[in-house]
Design an enzyme around this catalytic site. Structure first.
Site, short mmCIF file in Angstrom:
data_model
loop_
_atom_site.label_atom_id
_atom_site.label_comp_id
_atom_site.label_asym_id
_atom_site.label_seq_id
_atom_site.Cartn_x
_atom_site.Cartn_y
_atom_site.Cartn_z
N GLU A 73 -6.19 -8.34 -0.63
CA GLU A 73 -6.69 -8.35 0.74
C GLU A 73 -8.20 -8.14 0.68
O GLU A 73 -8.67 -7.02 0.49
CB GLU A 73 -6.01 -7.24 1.58
CG GLU A 73 -4.51 -7.40 1.67
CD GLU A 73 -3.85 -6.38 2.60
OE1 GLU A 73 -4.57 -5.69 3.33
OE2 GLU A 73 -2.60 -6.29 2.58
N GLU B 113 0.81 -1.23 0.00
CA GLU B 113 0.00 0.00 0.00
C GLU B 113 0.84 1.28 0.00
O GLU B 113 0.80 2.09 0.93
CB GLU B 113 -0.96 -0.02 1.21
CG GLU B 113 -1.94 -1.16 1.15
CD GLU B 113 -2.86 -1.28 2.37
OE1 GLU B 113 -2.64 -0.55 3.34
OE2 GLU B 113 -3.79 -2.08 2.35
#
Lengths: 666, 666, 666
Positions: free
Chosen positions: A300, A143
């Protein structure tokens, strides 16, 4: 193989537990696991000493049960032994404060020492696992994001500017530094837009935001290049944060990757609300698919409550599975849940996995296990399919950056405005692609470009050409205001976009909180509709060759045009000069749909989301009921539900709450 | 002697005024005065040179009029000559900013140089006044608190950890530093949880909060040890800040003292509201009494408006006296008002004393003078009495610290939840003790342990034993979640507390703002009641041996238990899995009261507070009317009002607004 | 000549455009232009090298068309070459953060190096333009303000204190540093009130605010002295920020100037509301006129939307002209619009000029061009006129500073309270002068001194004398609380102001949000009125020689006086002890007007603003309709409208929305 798996941190658990975890994963239908993310100190406990033995043993267990492995490079969480003796490695915030140790993502993406350590750990991992057949791919870091304002970044920014503008004269002129005497006589004088500098020159700020975005693209490239060289043929991805994240130009970040991955959490401590809005998720999925113009992975997928200091609202029964299918419906070719078992320690104690802290399977595990069975039978045939859209939404990170610097009105949000327009299409199940400024426009009937505030001459040319060639272009308020260096153009707005639009913006009113206006459509409108409330920004339009479609009803610009339509070449351009509520965008979308004959998938009037994936293996219709009530579905033909292989004859049916059907026509 | 006095700063006023002040104090009935607090530079104008002459003269005046003196050590306000040349003495805030000079409490409690100067001034004062018979006691510093994040504290924290965990392996494992790669390979690498570090590892944060709390305990010990050695037999106290203050473990801070003192300000600029809630004060008093399990002193009893930059709401006529009696009713053996005359200068210009800036006695002086007469006659006999309770509320500072780090839900507050349960008992005039985790449980019928989120194995054992031995234990949502190092346990919740509870927490829903649920009691409940609204946190319970008492009515867990009751050994354990409004806690408390035959003092249904102090000298009933209307009092027996020595025969009476009666049975 | 012009930045535009701009300006009726502000790097591209050629050429063009020039010294925007190598030149904020480069006004006003560079650029400019006949005046810097907390300022503050108090003993006593042990034993120990120091000693803070204010006065003086010496006879001004700006004592800043200028922006991004309140503007104008007790200039009159990151609400058609005339009506002798053409770059991209970014004249240009014609005919005769008032409002910057430090109640605002009283006079078109504490009081019937919280003995004497001599003085709550060093006085409030008032403040209640009280006037009041709601602060009054005019109705001080009137000498003093709504101030003002026979200009009951300028050339009545509806005007005599030279006979007329008439009696 349709990848279906989970993120796992074997290093968090006693090794004697691993075998049980693997067995439970296999029983859930998982065929892939992500490992290694955040394991830097476990792999390299002190500089230069590497220990892969524990990871080898874990991978061995998975391999024995036929599961594949994606490895995360662990650079998002640097060791204390690296960071604490080198405080200059820590990122500096916009307020000038340097971060300190104890969380993650605290590093400056431009620091040469961090680059050196990155190369060491990535090279060591890549070399160690290059020959391991279980390892099918790599996720770079985790991220990416957040701007760094440190001296290293400042020097890097100055060099980046030197490459971009060559001379200070050019930079001074392109930025308009003559304003407030900011003419720079040395590259070293150029600051970064710290908040201690107050409102910056918007051109400087935009270039800095671009530089920061590019810093992560280049940092990612260091890792990609190493892995590609050492592990040719592997799949390289990174886990993105959807539509809402806006500090990195995601089109650029995606360019170097094989596939885009997405981390999706509809229920987090930061988004506490009773109900999840499926439209926002849909936009995120379409954006992820749009970054490379192809299917993506879920790296995710939410598996439980999402919280750090707070417990989020508990995902309701059925939601985890429903969200996973929604991701697939919008183009996901892999579903990896985060995480396997909830961590007993660390900041993410309340970021729940499929298993609770105590490790015994429960409600959520059972829900995903059901899905595992379905995917085992239906997943494979989905892989060769994707979505097709007649409509594109044009997303520009330059525009996002520019609006971060100057929101234009305190109530205006570019992402929210983008979504409100998108939502009207989503409510009608009209497929939409989200595209970047460099995408090929030729396959679309319709391009919606919300508030295309800042754009290049090249993009102006391409949009005008798109209309000339027969396309329909929808622009909204504050379009064409800025050139690429964030200067306001010196022509009447919307500048050369006016060629297609056939209208000029005479004035732009900006409404204070509580002020509203409304618009009425011309009597020639396709159907009779009431006035629509508008506000926030009101471009007052002067048609040149266009005709007025709707006009304001109040204020000194009452009766002046708010929406215009222009025929240009073989196409049309529509300019919507103000911000409406959902009612206005529903009306405009219905009108466009009818006018352009845009297809709604299955054309249901009920409150369900419908997507279509099509390709070599056929055509799959996804029907998703996000509500808490059963929803009617009226089928014209006979279908088979692929998830449970049951027939669904033509006629009226009821889709249960939080349920999904994946239909193929018989 | 019942101490009745005032805090006085003779150094703030011309010496020629002192005699008049002393005379007015004596006329008000004061027999004690606190002096010396904040007088460091007046006593030690430059390093090592001490001047006690002014203070000797002041004490002499008091001594001549028979008044006693409590001396404050002045370490809460260090001199500029000490701080300005030594900037490393200033405390560092959580955001990393170092304090600067100009207020008070700006010092780091761990700095060796500050310790050295503390020893000098305290030793000099103690030696000077050791033989002065007027000096009966000492107050250490003033209102300890606030965490320091400076390098000295960081090093101290690392050493403290070394003592606690011995090895880094042990620390790494107990904290779970494997999460996000935080494995420490050197004690020096361990950070303090600055806000620049973002959300920290919760185990590190909890230990840091413990360390910070302990820093003040140890700093206080330096002063206590010196004074005890030099002035054996003197009384040593510190002025605490009640129930709401939560940065220092008050049980630890109280342990080394002879008596706990409390600074009580119902009306301050930070708590501006029309009416004061007497329940909050009651909880504070009961907590102060609970810190050492014995009566306490009021060292600063509000004497006027409380404000720095703002004027607070003016204490209404009668309130000062009423509050002072409420303190006595809950166990105060001394009342010292803060302050005598309002300071004309400094930050606390609007923190009013009994006299206004102009120094002429007025309304507030008259009110307290009236009380002085009453205390002169009634005070002595109160000294040998205290309160007795069948119910204990278990207060844990570890739990407070843990919830500071992870509130679990943005709407949840441990102190507020604690109070809402307490308030239901207070409204019924059921006496309550507030006890710490180490208290003796054996004398209580009932222990209420609100949200006992984090606890030791030892405490689990003791609570289970308490129930086995016949006690009744009430637990509420989020109990037993964490072990002592702030790790989530690896069993189903509430872990081993489940032995007594006979129930498991299956899931915990966390509600977004605006979301609510409700619960209905079983038909077997002792009386018919409507459903109760609940929210914020909903533990979904699975009875093992327990039976459901109430169940949820909405959401996917409708009909599942929200409250359970379990018989265990000779006792019972009740688990309330969700947060209710006052109505729910009133119902639960009434049910418990009836079930356990808990006594309400005088059992009045009217809106008055009633307390009982009892002991050798008899039994005193305090009736306090905090409202603005007269309240009916129905007496079964004949009483005497001790404050004005008037008879109050059995029958119906009316207690005037803001009035207090102290009754003894004839 | 009535100056009518515009602010222009030729350096922002291609030189080939200049001639067109000058022509358009001349056609708009402009006779003056402000140049040079913010042009430091253009004039001095590197240290010591000056280039005036571009500015000479621009001035030449204006001169050829008969326009005059005012030059701004460019010191508000220092060059990067000066600031970046000398980080100690940057201002330090209250939170201790040093500013960084990239905006403007980032310099410390006390730094010797900045002073040196200031002298260089100002001397160079003055010498270059001293002989240029087109240059008629100078503006010093731009909008002085903002406090600096840097080490240089701290040292300067310590020196300033040394001059003010001579000895530390004196300072310690006057500040009351004995409080919290702040006795200073070395001037070096004295801090500045950084926010890291928490709530400071209010006397220290007040002196620091005075020092900061004085820093700009002295910095301005450096420039004034140079210019006066080199360009004798030129006019020197500075552009002030109206009534609301409160970090600099504007009376002091004005003292050294020839004329005060004002920058007026009713519509800015920071004040987004649908309608502009003309009363706030009126107060600003009257304050600007009051700074030197004579007419002022408008140096920046709003010319379009005012925004940096946001677009403000668009000035409605007619508003720019209306606002300019309102400025003239209140005493402006020059109108200079800001700015000519909207900048395409820099922070102020959305601070619109008369022309939009594209440079083509539009609606706003046309509106001002109309005004240019009117001014050409009517402007000259206005120059010898000004306003005359019987009422003065006493404005004290010491009071403002003191309330910044201690607002007394979170809902209290001195400027808002000042305005609410002023507004009642403005609504009645009663002329008001805003005067400073040193003004001559003798020409006024009435002085209103809102919340005269802090004042000198000298001012007390002068106010008492004013009443003795026959004046009427109105005081409001929290008057006379503090002496000049911000100590609370040691007498009953309002201290020696009580001589005139004949009343004492017994207590001051401070109300929490939501609390209110109300007052009723005595039956002897001039007319029957309902009770009035009051709140925030309630001074409870005790008449000595005064009589009660109105009393509270609630709380423990019900029936006690809230307003008193006292006859003292030949005059009267009225004390209003609490804060009311507009209704109360309307009533009090009507009562005063009737009692003192205060003139309302034209005495219209309609919703228009009316001012009168009078002097040698006659008497001009300004009628301004700020509303969106026509307003009735009833004339007793025959008038001529000077702006279009049309007759307006006695009788009933209608003033169109946003329109202005300037009338002279026939």
């Amino acid at each position: 193989m349709f990848l279906f798996g989970v993120d796992y941190y074997p290093e968090h658990w006693p090794e004697e537990r691993w075998a049980l975890d693997v067995r439970l994963m296999v029983e859930a239908g998982f065929n892939v696991v992500r490992l290694g993310e955040f394991a830097w100190t476990k792999i390299e406990p002190c500089q230069g000493r590497f220990d892969f033995s524990w990871l080898d043993r874990a991978i061995q267990l998975f391999q024995e049960r036929g599961m594949r492995v994606i490895l995360g490079t662990p650079t998002a969480s640097p060791p204390a032994w690296l960071m604490q003796p080198n405080p200059e490695l820590f990122r500096v915030r916009e307020d000038g404060h340097r971060l300190t140790y104890g969380n993650r993502r605290e590093y400056c993406p431009n620091h040469p020492l961090y680059h050196a350590h990155t190369r060491e750990i990535v090279r060591a991992m890549a070399e160690h696992f290059a020959q391991n057949p279980a390892v099918i791919g790599w996720q770079i870091d985790n991220e990416f994001g957040d701007r760094c304002y440190c001296p290293v970044c400042r020097a890097g920014f100055q060099k980046w500017l030197q490459r971009r503008y060559s001379t200070l004269d050019e930079l001074n002129q392109r930025w308009g530094t003559i304003f407030w005497s900011h003419l720079y006589s040395d590259w070293d004088e150029i600051p970064v837009p710290l908040s201690t500098g107050n409102s910056p020159n918007p051109s400087l700020a935009l270039d800095f935001y671009r530089f920061c975005s590019n810093s992560y693209v280049e940092y990612q490239k260091i890792q990609i290049d190493l892995i590609r060289q050492i592990c040719p043929g592997t799949i390289i991805t990174h886990n993105f944060m959807g539509f809402k994240y806006e500090f990195v130009n995601y089109f650029d970040l995606a360019a170097d990757l094989d596939v885009v991955s997405y981390d999706c959490y509809p229920r987090m401590q930061w988004t506490m609300q009773a109900e999840v809005d499926p439209g926002w998720q849909a936009l995120a999925y379409d954006t992820m698919r749009g970054l490379k113009g192809k299917n993506y992975w879920m790296m995710e997928q939410q598996a439980g409550q999402g919280g750090w200091e707070q417990l989020s609202v508990m995902p309701r029964p059925g939601e985890l599975r429903l969200w996973a299918y929604q991701a697939i419906a919008h183009g996901a070719d892999a579903i990896v849940f985060f995480r396997w078992r909830t961590s007993r320690f660390g900041t993410e104690q309340y970021w729940f996995g499929l298993l609770d802290h105590h490790g015994t399977p429960g409600r959520r595990y059972a829900e995903i296990k059901r899905m595992g069975k379905e995917i085992a039978s239906a997943g494979m045939s989905l892989l060769s399919t994707t979505l097709k859209a007649e409509t594109a939404f044009l997303l520009s990170y330059d525009v996002r950056f520019a609006f971060q610097i100057q929101p234009n009105n305190p109530q205006f949000s570019y992402p929210a405005h983008f979504y409100h327009l998108y939502q009207a299409f989503h409510r009608r199940n009209i497929p939409v692609d989200v595209i970047g400024p460099d995408a090929d426009f030729s396959s679309y009937k319709l391009i919606v470009a919300p508030s295309l505030y800042l754009l290049s001459e090249h993009l102006v040319d391409r949009l005008n050409q798109f209309v000339r060639d027969g396309g329909v272009l929808v622009l909204t308020q504050r379009s064409g205001v800025k050139d690429e260096t964030n200067l306001v153009i010196d022509e009447p707005l919307p500048g050369r976009l006016g060629e297609a639009c056939g209208a000029e913006v005479v004035e732009t009113d900006s409404l204070a909180p509580g002020m509203t206006n409304s618009i009425v459509f011309e009597p020639t409108h396709w159907r009779e509709v009431p006035p629509f409330e508008v506000g926030v920004i009101c471009d007052i339009l002067k048609p040149i060759s266009a005709c007025a479609i709707a006009s304001y009803t109040q204020e000194y610009y009452a009766a002046q045009p708010a929406i215009t339509l222009n025929h240009y070449g073989k196409g049309q351009a529509i300019y919507i000069g103000t911000i409406g509520t959902a009612a206005l965008y529903d009306e405009v979308t219905s009108w466009l749909q009818q006018r352009l004959r845009l297809e709604s998938i299955l054309d249901q009037s009920s409150n369900i989301e419908i997507c279509r994936r099509q390709g070599e293996s056929g055509e799959f219709l996804f029907l998703l009921n996000h509500t808490n009530q059963p929803q009617p579905v009226n089928l014209e033909f006979d279908y088979t539900k692929t998830l449970d292989d049951q027939r669904l004859p033509a006629g009226l049916h009821s889709l249960p709450p939080k349920e999904v059907w994946v239909l193929i026509r018989e």
